[in-house]
Structure formats: C-alpha cells, structure tokens
Design an enzyme around this catalytic site. Structure first.
Site, mmCIF file in Angstrom:
data_model
loop_
_atom_site.group_PDB
_atom_site.id
_atom_site.type_symbol
_atom_site.label_atom_id
_atom_site.label_comp_id
_atom_site.label_asym_id
_atom_site.label_seq_id
_atom_site.Cartn_x
_atom_site.Cartn_y
_atom_site.Cartn_z
ATOM 1 C CG HIS A 96 -1.947 -1.090 1.230
ATOM 2 N ND1 HIS A 96 -3.223 -0.975 0.716
ATOM 3 C CD2 HIS A 96 -1.858 -2.353 1.687
ATOM 4 C CE1 HIS A 96 -3.873 -2.118 0.871
ATOM 5 N NE2 HIS A 96 -3.059 -2.979 1.460
ATOM 6 C CG ASN A 169 -7.996 -4.312 0.857
ATOM 7 O OD1 ASN A 169 -7.299 -3.317 1.109
ATOM 8 N ND2 ASN A 169 -7.504 -5.534 0.803
ATOM 9 C CE1 TYR A 383 -2.248 -4.767 9.331
ATOM 10 C CE2 TYR A 383 -2.392 -2.558 8.460
ATOM 11 C CZ TYR A 383 -2.583 -3.913 8.317
ATOM 12 O OH TYR A 383 -3.101 -4.415 7.148
HETATM 13 FE FE1 HDE Z 1 -2.393 -4.760 5.483
HETATM 14 N N1 HDE Z 1 -0.631 -3.913 5.955
HETATM 15 N N2 HDE Z 1 -1.706 -6.551 6.072
HETATM 16 N N3 HDE Z 1 -4.109 -5.671 4.843
HETATM 17 N N4 HDE Z 1 -3.104 -3.030 4.827
HETATM 18 C C1 HDE Z 1 -0.305 -2.633 5.789
HETATM 19 O O1 HDE Z 1 0.738 -1.318 7.383
HETATM 20 C C2 HDE Z 1 -0.587 -6.738 6.802
HETATM 21 C C3 HDE Z 1 -4.414 -6.988 4.950
HETATM 22 C C4 HDE Z 1 -4.357 -2.757 4.379
HETATM 23 O O2 HDE Z 1 -3.248 3.477 3.966
HETATM 24 C C5 HDE Z 1 1.010 -2.279 6.402
HETATM 25 O O3 HDE Z 1 0.986 0.886 7.731
HETATM 26 C C6 HDE Z 1 -0.489 -8.128 7.196
HETATM 27 C C7 HDE Z 1 -5.796 -7.224 4.653
HETATM 28 C C8 HDE Z 1 -4.464 -1.379 4.014
HETATM 29 O O4 HDE Z 1 -1.656 3.360 5.453
HETATM 30 C C9 HDE Z 1 1.470 -3.593 7.024
HETATM 31 C C10 HDE Z 1 -1.589 -8.742 6.659
HETATM 32 C C11 HDE Z 1 -6.314 -5.995 4.357
HETATM 33 C C12 HDE Z 1 -3.215 -0.827 4.275
HETATM 34 C C13 HDE Z 1 0.338 -4.510 6.668
HETATM 35 C C14 HDE Z 1 -2.344 -7.751 5.968
HETATM 36 C C15 HDE Z 1 -5.242 -5.043 4.475
HETATM 37 C C16 HDE Z 1 -2.391 -1.885 4.797
HETATM 38 C C17 HDE Z 1 1.994 -1.629 5.502
HETATM 39 C C18 HDE Z 1 -1.967 -10.191 6.739
HETATM 40 C C19 HDE Z 1 -7.738 -5.663 3.933
HETATM 41 C C20 HDE Z 1 -2.773 0.593 4.010
HETATM 42 C C21 HDE Z 1 2.096 -0.190 5.969
HETATM 43 C C22 HDE Z 1 -2.116 -10.674 8.025
HETATM 44 C C23 HDE Z 1 -8.713 -5.904 4.925
HETATM 45 C C24 HDE Z 1 -3.007 1.486 5.184
HETATM 46 C C25 HDE Z 1 1.229 -0.100 7.101
HETATM 47 C C26 HDE Z 1 -2.606 2.889 4.846
HETATM 48 C C27 HDE Z 1 -1.071 -1.712 5.198
HETATM 49 C C28 HDE Z 1 0.340 -5.780 7.090
HETATM 50 C C29 HDE Z 1 -3.517 -8.063 5.252
HETATM 51 C C30 HDE Z 1 -5.460 -3.664 4.223
HETATM 52 C C31 HDE Z 1 2.813 -4.094 6.574
HETATM 53 C C32 HDE Z 1 0.628 -8.714 7.991
HETATM 54 C C33 HDE Z 1 -6.539 -8.546 4.695
HETATM 55 C C34 HDE Z 1 -5.678 -0.679 3.452
HETATM 56 O O5 HDE Z 1 1.567 -3.494 8.407
#
Ligand code: HDE
Length: 725
Positions: A96, A169, A383
């Site tokens: 993202h 999402n 996060y």
């Molecule tokens: Fe994320 N995800 N994600 N994700 N995600 C990040 O956090 C992560 C997942 C989502 O505009 C990171 O601040 C893991 C699902 C959005 O700043 C990080 C897993 C969904 C955003 C991270 C998931 C998301 C992130 C990268 C699996 C939809 C952007 C930078 C367990 C429901 C937020 C940050 C923004 C961002 C980890 C799965 C949505 C790396 C480990 C499922 C919208 O922490």
C-alpha cells in the site's frame, strides 16, 4: 564576479510574493510558532531562518573563501539544509505504498445503540472527524494509479473514545486465510527479486505460481481479475472491513459485524485497455480526481453499512465466518445503512498527513472487538510493528494526523521525538501521590469474554476448506460483459507468465469454478484443457446468484460526478456548446474542453472558451463520455491528426457515449466509425439533443457495443459464452 553575486540575490528577493498573506500566515503557523515570524522583512515575506531559528542572510550562495571556493564547513545553514534534505525520505509502506488521503467526517444516520456501546454510533446526526487513505497494494510510491490491483480503503475515525481504524479494501475478501502466508503472498506479487520488475503488476510468473499453489486465493482472484480492480475513481468504489468483527453492547453481549462502505454516486470501473492508456496519459488519474472533486466542492461520500449476525446465524453456513476468503451475500443478510462518510478537505501537506498517517487494525474503541479470524489476528500484531519501522519510533501518535482528538492520559514516556511526556514527579501507577491517570472499568475497553479451549497446534480448520463455491458464485453473478472482462484479464495476465505449467495449473483451478469459463481462458491461451485441480471440498454449484456482486447490474442512474471531454475547434456551434455544458452542469457532471491549442477556441458567436487539454495530452481515456463539437474547417484540420482519431476510436472501443455535431462527420469517418454508429452515438443538432445525450450517459457506458460489435483484432463479434444461471 562580485556583480554577479549581487544580481543573484536581487532576483530572489525582488520576486513578488504570490498570494502573499496566505502563504506568509499558513507557513509560519505550520512551523508551530503560532503565526509569529522571526522578523518581518520589508517586502512582506517572513524572514527565512534555520531550524534553530537563526535568521538567514543569503540562501543563494554557500560560504566560501573568495568567490570560487573552497566551501567552508562552518556554514551551518548550508550544512543543516543539506542534512535535512538527505533525510527527507522515510521508508515507503511495504504494501500500500502508493496512496492518497483526505479529511472528512463520519455522521451517524441510524444509531446502533441496540448492538454496540461504541460512542461513535450512539447519536443520530453526530459528526466525528475522519481521515481516509486510499491506496494500491503492490506498486511502489511512484507507481501509476490504474494498476490492476486491490485498493486499500483505510479509515481513521477520531472518536470521543479514541481512534478507530477500519483498515479495509475495496474487495470484501482476501487472498489468504492465515497471516503466516502474507509475506509469501506479498513477495510473490511484488517485482521479482533478481530483476526488480514488473512494477505494480500481478502479470508475472511469481504471482501466478503462488496463486496456483494456493487454491484458497481463487475467490479473491475472481475479484481482482474483475473490473473491481480497475476503478474509474476512488469515489466510485465500495469499501469493506473484510474480516468479521464484533460489536459489544453495554452488557458486553456480542454481535458479529461486517462493515461495508457504499459510494453515493454508485460504482464504476474502466476497461483494461483504457486503464493501460490512462497510466500513460495521467499516472495520477485517481489522486487528481479526488483532489479535483474535493476542491470544487463535490465532496465524495459513502454510506456505512453493517451486516449484523449472531453465532446461530453463522453456524448455518457451510463456510466459516472467520474465513476472510468468504463473504455473506447481501441477499441473505441485508446491509443496514447506519451512517455516512464525507470527504470535504484535502490535506495541507501530503507528507505530514497522507505519508505519516499510521493505521493500526488494533485501534478499536470500547464496543468494537475482534473475531478470531486468523488474518485479522495476525494484522493486529503487524501494524504497530510497521509504524515503528516507518515512523522511526514509538511516538508516532504524537504526530498530529495520528494523535487522538479526544482527551488522553497515559504514562508512556521518552523515546525518539517525544513531544509530550508525563509532567511532574509521578510517571507510574499505582502511586500514593494521588495524581496521574487510573484505569476505569466503567468506561474502559473490554474484550468479549469468549470461552476458548483447545490443543496447541498448527492446523487449518475444516470449515476453511471450500475454495471454489464463492468464486463460482461471484462469476455467475456477473453480467456476460463482466464475465468476459474476467476471462480476458486472466488470459492477459497468464500470457505474461513464461512457464506453461503455471498457466495450466491456474486453468486447472478455474475448472472447479466453471467449465465454460475455464474453456474460454484455455482457448485464449492456446492451451489444452488440463485435469481439474484436486479440490479439498467439491464446489457447491447451486449457490444462488448475488446481484449485489456485479457493478453493471447496479448502475447509479445518474451521470453526476462524471466528466465529458468536449473536443472543440474554432467556429464550433456556440448554441450547442451552451446547451451541452448547461445539461452537464444540471446533472452534476463536469466537462473539459479539448482543443488543438491549449489557449482554447473561439466559438461561432465569437466567444472564447479556454481549453483544459491540448488534444495530444487529453486522450478520451480521461473522460467518461465524449462530445465532438467542431466546425467544417476544424474537421478538415483534424481529420489527418492521429491523436484526434485515437480520441474517437478509443472512446468507441471503450464503449463510451459519443455526441457529435453534423460537422464532425469527416472525423468519425477518419476514425473508421461511420459505419459503426450504434445506440451509443447521439447527434447534436438542437438543444434537446444535449439532454438526450446526458440521459444516455446515465448508463455510464454503452456496453451492448462490447458484446455485439466486432472489435479490433477479433475475427467475430464477441458473444458472451453463457448467461449467468
Ligand atoms: Fe495490510 N498492511 N496486512 N491488509 N493493509 C499494511 O501497514 C498486513 C491486509 C491494508 O493506507 C502495512 O501501515 C499483514 C488485509 C491497508 O496506510 C502492514 C496482513 C487488508 C493498508 C500490513 C495484511 C489489508 C495496509 C503496511 C496479513 C484488507 C494501508 C504499511 C495478516 C482488509 C493502510 C502499514 C494505509 C497496510 C500488514 C492483510 C489492508 C505491513 C501482515 C486482509 C488498506 O503493516
């Protein structure tokens, strides 16, 4: 030499300030010194200082011995300026990375006090400040907006009981069921590690290799290969919390909840060929659209809906409501609309707000709680970790965009960049000094007292084993045109995959979704049908169609918020221009004049109209529909002009409505469209024609063209292979 130095300084200082008062005031305020400038220079600019507040006399030349150097180390202004510049970047988000944010508010329209004690849902009409960041997932910070990808829809609501981050999402399901697979999934979709390409694209071997070995991804694959993954605008897409969460009422009774954001102006996507071209014409298409909408007062808006259910209801499904690769169809459990989200303010500074905003799934106020979805549980861990890495320390909540807007009192202290520390002698509790914050069971957050018992083990529950039924349900719920888009997308992506065994393995999964669909894809790849993949659980082929899953079955019935490109030349009919633009404005739509020269055109009545785009830089992919208003001379001038012909032929190929004045005939002819004029063309001869055009545009696209017309590169008209069951 001396003379030259003087003149350099003079140029910099005598330039008149643009919007002087505004810049001077907001700049000083933004520095956090309450609007005070160090000294006011005679010409009205605030005096430039170092970060330490020392006034700067010369910002054009570093300190040197003589005019030609060497440069001196003691030049602390120069040293500080370069040092700071060298440290301007922070790590981009690992996923993202490319995103765009805006401020707004959340307003309750239907209080939820019956199911949750969360303060934010209690009072009808109450508005709570919010910040939203939309993003793509795979691409890096500088990638293009129209990548085929999931869009992040992360909402921070600054409630009176702390920040609530709903980090969702624009697709209601996900690729994987267990957080432990997230690094593998992300590695596979990102550029391949040896060559560092492709950028922001899933069309490569590693992604499809991982997918073909991970059948639980099949439902999500159907969504990302559908038009959902190429939205026309961030304003026209849905958002989902994805996981099942819990609401807790005053007595801590739990209700499961799934969150939905529904765009007020309806859903809309572009077609793939269009997306590819938009990325070239305007890689910032989505962020520009959001910026333009907000700054012109057309505030994007979504309804918040909830699906509420209890354990008994959950137990009725063959799938598990804790499995993030599944959704509950709206036809089975209607979405109750409880509020609205309005974005009404752009950021003052992209870095300070959009780049530094730190969402954490674990930020939930009292009354909202987690389910045991293993993906959500993993996210709750991840996060916080990621914010420390990106923002450099544990005090990222001191950054204004991340700070709560409600009272807060805690005993955390020190660390990098601490802006606030506990005051006085006491920084612990319990203490006998009679000061400092204390826990408060009456208002404090509580978890659902879920009884849990079991064996410690690494297992995937049997209830997570169905990988195909909802993938099939999604496919069957699409219109024939949308089904064609999905098949085309998979063929496109797999045609970029070098290994034939990976292509075949993907098709082996599609066979478990739908035989004809798999056949179409195999045909598109020139592949013999493989054997179906071994399924952990057979596909339930009787899932009912869910119309809510289709974009085309849910047209907005309005052209509001959309934009028409008016291709105009000198001498274009002024009356038609006036009636067309009036009809668009009445509908709440906008327009841009696309002209041979950026200075604009002179209409038939002598009136000058400014152009927004020169034709070469304003292809029709930037617009929802097009109109051609030219004079005879203008048509003669443009009929041999490549970009003009592309403007029209692309509008046609992308199923756009095309309005044209009679003088445009030679242009339509030159673009090869004279014998293809279908119901998507509207002749503009008199005032009512403009209204007819806008009415037609409410359908957004003339999709019949796509299924019934021979398209470039195809030998026969493309008919849908089958109607949805
Ligand atoms: Fe994320 N995800 N994600 N994700 N995600 C990040 O956090 C992560 C997942 C989502 O505009 C990171 O601040 C893991 C699902 C959005 O700043 C990080 C897993 C969904 C955003 C991270 C998931 C998301 C992130 C990268 C699996 C939809 C952007 C930078 C367990 C429901 C937020 C940050 C923004 C961002 C980890 C799965 C949505 C790396 C480990 C499922 C919208 O922490």
């Amino acid at each position: 030499m001396k003379k030259m130095q003087t003149s350099t300084r003079a140029t910099a200082k005598t330039a008149k300030p643009v919007e002087k008062p505004v810049i001077a005031k907001s700049y000083a305020e933004a520095q956090g010194n309450g609007g005070e400038t160090h000294q006011t220079a005679a010409d009205g600019y605030p005096t430039l200082t170092t970060q330490q507040g020392i006034p700067v006399a010369d910002d054009q030349n570093s300190l040197k011995i003589g005019a030609r150097g060497p440069t001196l180390l003691e030049d602390f202004h120069f040293r500080e300026k370069i040092f700071h510049f060298d440290h301007e970047r922070i790590p981009e988000r690992v996923v993202h990375a490319r995103g765009y944010g805006a401020h707004g508010y959340f307003e309750v329209t239907d209080p939820l006090s019956d199911v949750t004690r969360a303060d934010v849902f209690q009072r009808k009409g109450e508005r709570t400040p919010a910040f939203v960041r939309f993003s793509t997932v795979a691409g890096s910070k500088g990638s293009a907006d129209l990548a085929r990808d999931v869009r992040g829809f992360a909402v921070k609501i600054y409630t009176k009981e702390g920040n609530w981050d709903l980090v969702g999402n624009n697709i209601p399901v996900f690729f994987i069921q267990d957080a432990i697979k997230f690094p593998d999934f992300v590695h596979s979709v990102k550029p391949e590690p040896d060559r560092d390409f492709p950028q922001a694209a899933s069309a490569h071997d590693n992604f499809w290799d991982f997918i073909s070995l991970t059948p639980e991804s099949m439902h999500m694959i159907m969504w990302v290969m559908s038009d959902r993954a190429i939205p026309r605008s961030l304003r026209f897409m849905e958002g989902f919390g994805v996981h099942t969460f819990r609401f807790l009422d005053k007595k801590d009774k739990s209700t499961f909840v799934k969150f939905h954001w529904k765009p007020k102006l309806g859903m809309q996507s572009v077609v793939w060929n269009e997306a590819v071209k938009i990325n070239g014409a305007d890689p910032d298409f989505h962020r520009r659209d959001l910026w333009d909408a907000i700054t012109t007062g057309n505030f994007p808006e979504w309804e918040l809906g909830v699906q509420l259910f209890d354990q008994k209801f959950a137990d009725k499904f063959a799938f598990d409501v804790l499995d993030p690769t599944k959704l509950i169809p709206e036809e089975i459990l209607p979405v109750r609309i409880v509020g609205r989200l309005v974005l009404d303010r752009v950021v003052d500074n992209f870095f300070a707000e959009t780049e530094q905003v730190a969402f954490c799934t674990q930020n939930v106020p009292p009354g909202i709680d987690f389910s045991n979805d293993p993906l959500l549980q993993g996210r709750n861990f991840s996060y916080l970790d990621t914010q420390i890495k990106r923002l450099g320390g544990p005090n990222f909540t001191h950054i204004p965009i991340n700070a709560p807007k409600c009272p807060f009192a805690h005993l955390q202290q020190d660390g990098h960049m601490a802006m606030r520390n506990p005051v006085g002698r006491v920084n612990y509790e319990p203490n006998s000094w009679g000061v400092g914050p204390r826990e408060n069971p009456a208002v404090g957050t509580r978890s659902f007292a879920e009884p849990v018992e079991g064996t410690k083990q690494r297992l995937r529950a049997d209830s997570f084993a169905d990988h195909y039924s909802q993938a099939r349900q999604f496919f069957m719920s699409q219109t024939p045109g949308e089904q064609k888009h999905i098949a085309d997308a998979i063929v496109f992506e797999l045609s970029k995959v070098e290994r034939a065994d990976i292509r075949a393995r993907v098709v082996s999964h599609l066979l478990n979704i739908d035989q004809d669909f798999a056949g179409t894809v195999a045909d598109g790849l020139g592949l013999d049908l493989p054997k179906p993949a071994v399924a952990a659980r057979p596909t339930d082929r009787k899932q009912p169609v869910s119309d809510a899953l289709s974009i085309q079955k849910n047209p907005p019935g309005t052209f509001e918020g959309r934009k028409v490109g008016i291709l105009a030349t000198d001498g274009a009919n002024a009356g038609l221009f006036a009636s067309l633009t009036a009809a668009l404005i009445k509908e709440g739509a906008s327009f841009e004049v696309v002209a041979p020269k950026i200075a604009g055109v002179t209409l038939s009545d002598g009136k000058q109209v400014a152009a927004k785009q020169k034709i070469d830089g304003g292809p029709s992919v930037l617009y929802d529909a097009v109109a051609v208003l030219v004079s005879d001379e203008g048509a003669t001038l443009l009929k041999m002009h490549g970009p003009t012909k592309d403007f029209l032929s692309d509008a046609f190929a992308h199923c756009k409505f095309i309005a044209y004045s009679t003088e445009a005939a030679p242009l339509l002819e030159a673009a090869g469209l004279s014998d293809k004029m279908d119901g998507g063309f509207v002749a503009l001869a008199a005032k009512p024609d403009a209204d007819a055009f806008v009415t037609a545009c409410r359908a957004l696209r003339f999709w019949d063209r796509e299924l019934n017309t021979k398209m470039k590169g195809e030998d026969k008209p493309v008919k849908a292979k089958r109607k949805p069951a």
